[in-house]
Design an enzyme around this catalytic site. Structure first.
Site, PDB file in Angstrom:
ATOM      1  N   ASP A 127     -13.613   3.763   2.716  1.00  0.00           N
ATOM      2  CA  ASP A 127     -12.645   3.454   1.649  1.00  0.00           C
ATOM      3  C   ASP A 127     -13.062   2.167   0.923  1.00  0.00           C
ATOM      4  O   ASP A 127     -12.243   1.290   0.673  1.00  0.00           O
ATOM      5  CB  ASP A 127     -11.245   3.309   2.258  1.00  0.00           C
ATOM      6  CG  ASP A 127     -10.144   3.510   1.224  1.00  0.00           C
ATOM      7  OD1 ASP A 127     -10.446   3.974   0.110  1.00  0.00           O
ATOM      8  OD2 ASP A 127      -8.977   3.209   1.535  1.00  0.00           O
ATOM      9  N   GLY A 155       0.859  -1.178   0.000  1.00  0.00           N
ATOM     10  CA  GLY A 155       0.000   0.000   0.000  1.00  0.00           C
ATOM     11  C   GLY A 155       0.893   1.224   0.000  1.00  0.00           C
ATOM     12  O   GLY A 155       2.115   1.116  -0.129  1.00  0.00           O
ATOM     13  N   ALA A 156       0.269   2.384   0.136  1.00  0.00           N
ATOM     14  CA  ALA A 156       1.022   3.625   0.082  1.00  0.00           C
ATOM     15  C   ALA A 156       2.092   3.688   1.173  1.00  0.00           C
ATOM     16  O   ALA A 156       3.176   4.234   0.969  1.00  0.00           O
ATOM     17  CB  ALA A 156       0.057   4.795   0.202  1.00  0.00           C
ATOM     18  N   PHE A 157       1.811   3.139   2.331  1.00  0.00           N
ATOM     19  CA  PHE A 157       2.740   3.232   3.455  1.00  0.00           C
ATOM     20  C   PHE A 157       3.127   1.864   4.002  1.00  0.00           C
ATOM     21  O   PHE A 157       3.719   1.769   5.064  1.00  0.00           O
ATOM     22  CB  PHE A 157       2.114   4.039   4.606  1.00  0.00           C
ATOM     23  CG  PHE A 157       1.837   5.458   4.252  1.00  0.00           C
ATOM     24  CD1 PHE A 157       2.795   6.436   4.445  1.00  0.00           C
ATOM     25  CD2 PHE A 157       0.615   5.813   3.725  1.00  0.00           C
ATOM     26  CE1 PHE A 157       2.533   7.751   4.118  1.00  0.00           C
ATOM     27  CE2 PHE A 157       0.346   7.130   3.390  1.00  0.00           C
ATOM     28  CZ  PHE A 157       1.302   8.102   3.585  1.00  0.00           C
ATOM     29  N   VAL A 162       2.680  -5.848   2.742  1.00  0.00           N
ATOM     30  CA  VAL A 162       1.913  -6.908   3.384  1.00  0.00           C
ATOM     31  C   VAL A 162       2.580  -8.247   3.056  1.00  0.00           C
ATOM     32  O   VAL A 162       2.942  -8.504   1.902  1.00  0.00           O
ATOM     33  CB  VAL A 162       0.441  -6.889   2.914  1.00  0.00           C
ATOM     34  CG1 VAL A 162      -0.355  -7.990   3.599  1.00  0.00           C
ATOM     35  CG2 VAL A 162      -0.189  -5.530   3.191  1.00  0.00           C
TER      36      VAL A 162
END
Ligand SMILES: Nc1ncnc2c1ncn2[C@@H]1O[C@H](COP(=O)(O)OP(=O)(O)OP(=O)(O)O)[C@@H](O)[C@H]1O
Length: 523
Positions: free
Chosen positions: A266, A132-134, A137
């Site tokens: 989201d 993800g953006a930050f 996983v």
């Protein structure tokens, strides 16, 4: 192995990692108070199942230098560190006032190619399965458990989180403008994830949390099929039955969250994961009611990074993924649970045609289109789609939130409740009642009676106290709320039984999902 570890000193030797619990002096006093509140909530929520872990965690507190002999080290590693979950679920701030814990040291003995492994305890990272953006996983296993069931671990690097946070300011009003932008917002994500996901098969289950010097680790159930997003790319579009199968499960997940006073904010195909099933039928594209199709079985909503508890039915923080964001968010009006209904509408539209309802390269034009609800059912993509599906979408993509479907209205929508595979082939000769069956809503009604009301009113009370800054009462009211959610056996057991029933309806005729020849390249 190196010896004589001193307080707050980092070292890595022989595959062992020393992790002081948390960096200090990073937060203002106000930040710390908020963090403490969230951590307290979560700690209460965890206490029912993680007490063993916590005991173990404290038992490996080795306020150094106490390891004088190799024997003692061996003993320490074997008996304590290898014990299951010894560091999971520990919130270091809980122990800040505790002299002994303040100087705690924790060790990991697992070697790995991934730098994230060095500060992770008990779990072995196997391979990366998403990012993800930050975050990254990973698929991982708990090396201390006997069954070695794989899990997913989302690893968030603090440096990137905090540098974004610095860039965007520390003010409370800014605290979730971008995601995730503060330690507080990560703890919020975890608290909400834990609270809503227990015993609900349509939400990715929360398992545990660790915090080290450099990372946050969120451990959750591993969902092995991948993202619905990739399935849309692969299949171009879904049959109406398969779209129903997916969106009904999303709707049930959202219903559960809304009843718990939480808005997801989201909802998008990237945040819908699925359990894989075999492909049925000669061509592998048969849909089986109660099972799925196209390889998609259970669908699970994930990513609670933007989820928020809202008490007065309105919030104001702009957030989300622009293509799936509801118009009232751009207009900075207070918004409600209805933003999730807009997200569901965008997902349903995308499932049925293969591209999202609002697409525009220029962001300001995109915002304008969304604000005006400017979307179309374009030919040829929508030619074969039923008017019932279009009607459901138009009730979801309604600009005026007061006219937009709420979750109950959507769950009662006639299109959602009438599977094509249940229709007799001589449909026109049959009365509707012959192929209609109990609505999902009817089946679920029993789960959402007084108990849900009680949970909500307990939460309302804790929210009001939080606003009044009545810390002690807030803590006790919140823990009462979480206790009720955790211990409502009936609520928990009724979910699994009734939800299973909701998807165990008889298959009368198979239907196939359409594969579109022309690939759409809006993305
Ligand atoms: N429990 C899980 N099981 C399997 N895969 C997962 C799991 N959780 C996350 N993933 C994969 O990792 C991806 C990123 O996870 P997630 O969306 O939680 O991260 P994020 O940092 O919040 O992402 P974003 O930048 O989209 O907000 C998911 O889209 C999915 O592909």
């Amino acid at each position: 192995m190196s010896k004589g570890t001193t307080k707050n000193q980092n070292f890595i030797a022989d595959g062992l990692c020393f992790c002081p619990p948390t960096p200090d002096a990073t937060y203002s006093e106000a930040d710390n108070n908020k963090i403490f509140r969230i951590a307290s909530n979560l700690d209460n929520a965890h206490s029912t199942y993680s007490s063993d872990c916590r005991r173990s965690s404290l038992s490996v507190n080795i306020d150094t230098p106490s390891l004088d002999s190799d024997d003692e080290e061996e003993h320490f590693l074997d008996s304590d560190i290898q014990e299951a979950g010894y560091f999971s679920d520990v919130f270091p701030n809980q122990f800040e006032s505790d002299e002994e814990s303040d100087s705690s040291t924790y060790y990991s003995v697992i070697e790995s190619e991934f730098p994230e492994q060095l500060e992770l305890c008990n779990y072995k990272l196997l391979n990366q399965i998403g990012d993800g953006a930050f975050s990254r996983v990973f698929k991982a296993v708990n090396v201390a458990s006997i069954d070695q069931i794989p899990v997913a671990i989302k690893v968030i690097k603090k440096k990137s989180v905090f540098s974004e946070y610095e860039k965007h300011g520390h003010g409370a009003e800014d605290s979730d403008r971008i995601k995730p932008c503060s330690r507080e917002s990560i703890l919020n994500e975890i608290a909400i994830h834990k609270m809503v996901s227990e015993n609900n098969p349509y939400l990715v289950m929360f398992i545990g949390f660790q915090e080290s010097v450099s990372y946050f680790y969120i451990v959750s159930e591993l969902v092995t099929g991948g993202e619905i997003f990739d399935k849309i790319i692969q299949m171009s579009s879904f049959s109406e039955d398969l779209a129903r199968h997916v969106i009904t499960q999303v709707a049930i997940a959202v219903k559960h969250m809304h009843y718990m006073g939480v808005v997801h904010r989201d909802i998008k195909p990237e945040n819908l994961l699925f359990d894989p099933i075999p492909f049925y039928g000669v061509d592998g594209d048969e849909f089986k009611l109660g099972v799925g199709g196209g390889g998609i079985g259970f669908v699970k909503l994930t990513d609670f990074g933007l989820a928020k508890r809202i008490s007065h039915n309105t919030a104001k923080t702009p957030c989300g993924t622009i293509e799936y964001t509801a118009p009232e968010i751009f207009n900075l009006e207070g918004y409600s649970m209805k933003v999730d209904m807009w997200g569901i509408g965008c997902v349903l539209y995308t499932l049925l045609c293969g591209y999202p309802p609002f697409t525009e390269k220029n962001p300001s034009k995109l915002v304008k289109k969304i604000s005006e609800g400017d979307y179309e059912f374009l030919a040829p993509w929508w030619d074969g789609v039923s008017s019932g599906a279009k009607n459901a979408i138009s009730h979801l993509l309604e600009v005026d939130p007061s006219k937009r479907y709420d979750i109950d209205e959507f769950l009662n929508d006639p299109w959602l409740n009438t599977y094509d595979c249940l229709r007799p082939s001589t449909l026109d000769d049959q009365p509707a009642s012959e192929y209609a069956y109990a609505t999902v809503e009817d089946i679920l009604n029993g789960s959402f009676d007084k108990r849900a009301e009680n949970l909500r009113s307990a939460f309302e009370r804790s929210y009001q106290l939080q606003e009044q800054d009545d810390t002690e009462s807030y803590k006790s009211a919140t823990s009462q709320y979480i206790y009720m959610a955790e211990n409502d056996e009936h609520l928990r057991s009724s979910w699994s039984g009734e939800l299973k029933e909701a998807f165990s309806l008889n298959l009368k005729r198979s239907s196939v999902y359409r594969r579109r020849k022309s690939k759409v390249t809006f993305w």
